[in-house]
Scaffold this active site. Structure first.
Site, mmCIF file in Angstrom:
data_model
loop_
_atom_site.group_PDB
_atom_site.id
_atom_site.type_symbol
_atom_site.label_atom_id
_atom_site.label_comp_id
_atom_site.label_asym_id
_atom_site.label_seq_id
_atom_site.Cartn_x
_atom_site.Cartn_y
_atom_site.Cartn_z
ATOM 1 N N ASP A 25 -7.749 5.429 -1.590
ATOM 2 C CA ASP A 25 -6.525 5.032 -0.890
ATOM 3 C C ASP A 25 -6.687 5.245 0.617
ATOM 4 O OD1 ASP A 25 -3.979 4.108 -0.565
ATOM 5 O OD2 ASP A 25 -2.971 5.907 -1.316
ATOM 6 N N TRP A 30 -6.385 4.046 7.715
ATOM 7 C CA TRP A 30 -7.587 4.303 8.522
ATOM 8 C C TRP A 30 -7.695 3.244 9.615
ATOM 9 C CZ3 TRP A 30 -11.864 1.682 10.044
ATOM 10 C CH2 TRP A 30 -12.930 2.436 10.567
ATOM 11 N N ARG A 38 -6.477 -4.470 9.268
ATOM 12 C CA ARG A 38 -6.552 -3.894 7.911
ATOM 13 C C ARG A 38 -7.871 -4.209 7.213
ATOM 14 N NH1 ARG A 38 -2.557 -1.909 4.994
ATOM 15 N NH2 ARG A 38 -3.381 -2.605 3.006
ATOM 16 N N ASN A 73 -2.042 -4.681 -7.325
ATOM 17 C CA ASN A 73 -2.585 -5.192 -6.052
ATOM 18 C C ASN A 73 -2.495 -6.726 -5.937
ATOM 19 O OD1 ASN A 73 -5.252 -2.690 -5.710
ATOM 20 N ND2 ASN A 73 -3.181 -2.705 -4.876
ATOM 21 N N TRP A 74 -2.300 -7.430 -7.061
ATOM 22 C CA TRP A 74 -2.132 -8.894 -6.978
ATOM 23 C C TRP A 74 -0.891 -9.255 -6.173
ATOM 24 C CZ3 TRP A 74 -6.268 -11.517 -7.988
ATOM 25 C CH2 TRP A 74 -7.133 -11.163 -9.032
ATOM 26 N N ARG A 193 -8.176 11.794 -5.205
ATOM 27 C CA ARG A 193 -7.350 10.783 -4.535
ATOM 28 C C ARG A 193 -7.403 11.030 -3.043
ATOM 29 N NH1 ARG A 193 -2.086 7.497 -6.072
ATOM 30 N NH2 ARG A 193 -2.041 6.303 -4.161
ATOM 31 N N ARG A 199 -0.033 11.058 -6.351
ATOM 32 C CA ARG A 199 0.360 10.188 -7.460
ATOM 33 C C ARG A 199 -0.862 9.764 -8.255
ATOM 34 N NH1 ARG A 199 3.527 7.839 -3.444
ATOM 35 N NH2 ARG A 199 1.869 6.411 -2.870
ATOM 36 N N ILE A 200 -0.616 9.373 -9.523
ATOM 37 C CA ILE A 200 -1.704 8.853 -10.354
ATOM 38 C C ILE A 200 -1.748 7.327 -10.301
ATOM 39 C CG2 ILE A 200 -2.583 8.740 -12.734
ATOM 40 C CD1 ILE A 200 -1.653 11.535 -13.175
HETATM 41 C C1 FPP Z 1 -6.441 1.260 -0.759
HETATM 42 O O1 FPP Z 1 -6.210 1.097 0.596
HETATM 43 C C2 FPP Z 1 -7.608 0.574 -1.264
HETATM 44 C C3 FPP Z 1 -7.599 -0.570 -2.021
HETATM 45 C C4 FPP Z 1 -6.403 -1.321 -2.370
HETATM 46 C C5 FPP Z 1 -8.784 -1.178 -2.601
HETATM 47 C C6 FPP Z 1 -10.062 -0.418 -2.482
HETATM 48 C C7 FPP Z 1 -11.097 -1.413 -2.153
HETATM 49 C C8 FPP Z 1 -12.229 -1.180 -1.483
HETATM 50 C C9 FPP Z 1 -12.680 0.149 -1.078
HETATM 51 C C10 FPP Z 1 -13.121 -2.311 -1.104
HETATM 52 C C11 FPP Z 1 -13.723 -3.115 -2.235
HETATM 53 C C12 FPP Z 1 -14.214 -2.340 -3.396
HETATM 54 C C13 FPP Z 1 -15.474 -2.327 -3.902
HETATM 55 C C14 FPP Z 1 -15.774 -1.566 -5.149
HETATM 56 C C15 FPP Z 1 -16.577 -3.029 -3.283
HETATM 57 P P1 FPP Z 1 -4.795 0.540 1.063
HETATM 58 O O2 FPP Z 1 -4.999 -0.844 1.525
HETATM 59 O O3 FPP Z 1 -3.785 0.673 -0.044
HETATM 60 O O4 FPP Z 1 -4.467 1.534 2.221
HETATM 61 P P2 FPP Z 1 -3.039 1.920 2.821
HETATM 62 O O5 FPP Z 1 -2.229 2.500 1.698
HETATM 63 O O6 FPP Z 1 -3.360 2.915 3.888
HETATM 64 O O7 FPP Z 1 -2.434 0.642 3.340
#
Ligand code: FPP
Length: 250
Positions: A25, A30, A38, A73-74, A193, A199-200
């Site tokens: 997460d 970051w 993003r 995430n979709w 995490r 959270r889970i």
């Molecule tokens: C959470 O950050 C991360 C994700 C939704 C996806 C994780 C994906 C990757 C690390 C890249 C692709 C994966 C692989 C295995 C190559 P967020 O966008 O929810 O962060 P935020 O909560 O700070 O907005």
């Protein structure tokens, strides 16, 4: 010789978790902290995936399961989903050499039929190529949801009951487990995490009943070997009783 009465240790005397699961997460946060778009956060997140995978394999972890894309995430903007899918496909193709060199077996869990055809193809090819490897299992949770996994397992069990292969009273925890996406997966010993959320988030709900949780404030793109070692040390200091009592030394 290992002391099996030491409650930090498993029965085999090992303190390295057999199965590490990670909720990656904070890519967006970051990026914001670094005044970057993003997508840069996701790009740097892939670098962390590479580093942590290699480090886990070297430390003798048996399975690493990464929550790479949840069913939820979709709902993200179409453009962001497209970027994540592109990064995923690129990772699956570019890491083949590294996967084979380290004897890693790539697997995936989730509703994989929802993935775009080109990602699915890259995934299938990498899975097939590494299927005979005997080192660490790298499991990508893709279009994954813990509740959805339980629903899919219950549907499969009901199908067997309807076919007359199973009586309702024969349904046990083992039967449900046998119908999960990856029935042979050992339950995660450690869940990490990143980005500080407690959270889970619908991850491995059935499998995590006795998993040790380590939450770090570090965002995923900043999570590298040192942060992994901190989490492994935290795990090694835990007392695991699985609902029993802490063993007393005599
Ligand atoms: C959470 O950050 C991360 C994700 C939704 C996806 C994780 C994906 C990757 C690390 C890249 C692709 C994966 C692989 C295995 C190559 P967020 O966008 O929810 O962060 P935020 O909560 O700070 O907005």
């Amino acid at each position: 010789m290992s002391d099996v009465r030491d409650p930090r240790r498993t029965a085999s005397g090992d303190v390295t978790p057999r199965h590490v699961a990670i909720i990656m997460d904070g890519n967006g946060r970051w990026a914001r902290e670094h005044k970057q778009p993003r997508t840069r956060g996701h790009y740097m997140g892939v670098e962390s995936v590479r580093t942590v995978t290699r480090a886990c394999a070297r430390r003798g972890v048996g399975q690493l399961t990464l929550y790479a894309f949840s069913e939820e995430n979709w709902k993200r903007p179409r453009r962001e989903v497209r970027v994540l899918m592109r990064l995923l496909r690129r990772f699956l193709i570019s890491e083949r050499g590294e996967i084979m060199q380290n004897g890693i077996r790539l697997t995936a869990i989730g509703r994989l039929d929802r993935l775009p055809a080109d990602v699915r193809k890259a995934l299938d090819e990498s899975r097939d190529m590494s299927a005979q490897n005997t080192g660490m299992v790298l499991c990508l949770a893709l279009s994954y949801g813990g509740r959805q996994e339980i629903v899919d397992a219950v549907r499969a069990v009901c199908g067997r009951v309807r076919a007359g292969e199973l009586e309702p009273e024969d349904i046990t925890e083992e039967v449900i487990t046998a119908h999960l996406y990856q029935p042979k997966m050992p339950p995660p010993d450690l869940l990490i995490r990143t980005a500080g959320e407690m959270r889970i988030s619908n991850f491995l709900l059935w499998q995590m009943s006795y998993t040790e949780l380590v939450v770090t404030p570090v965002c995923w793109p900043g999570f590298r070997e040192d942060e992994l070692d901190d989490a492994l040390r935290a795990y090694a200091s835990r007392v695991r009783t699985f609902g029993g009592l802490v063993p007393q030394s005599s």
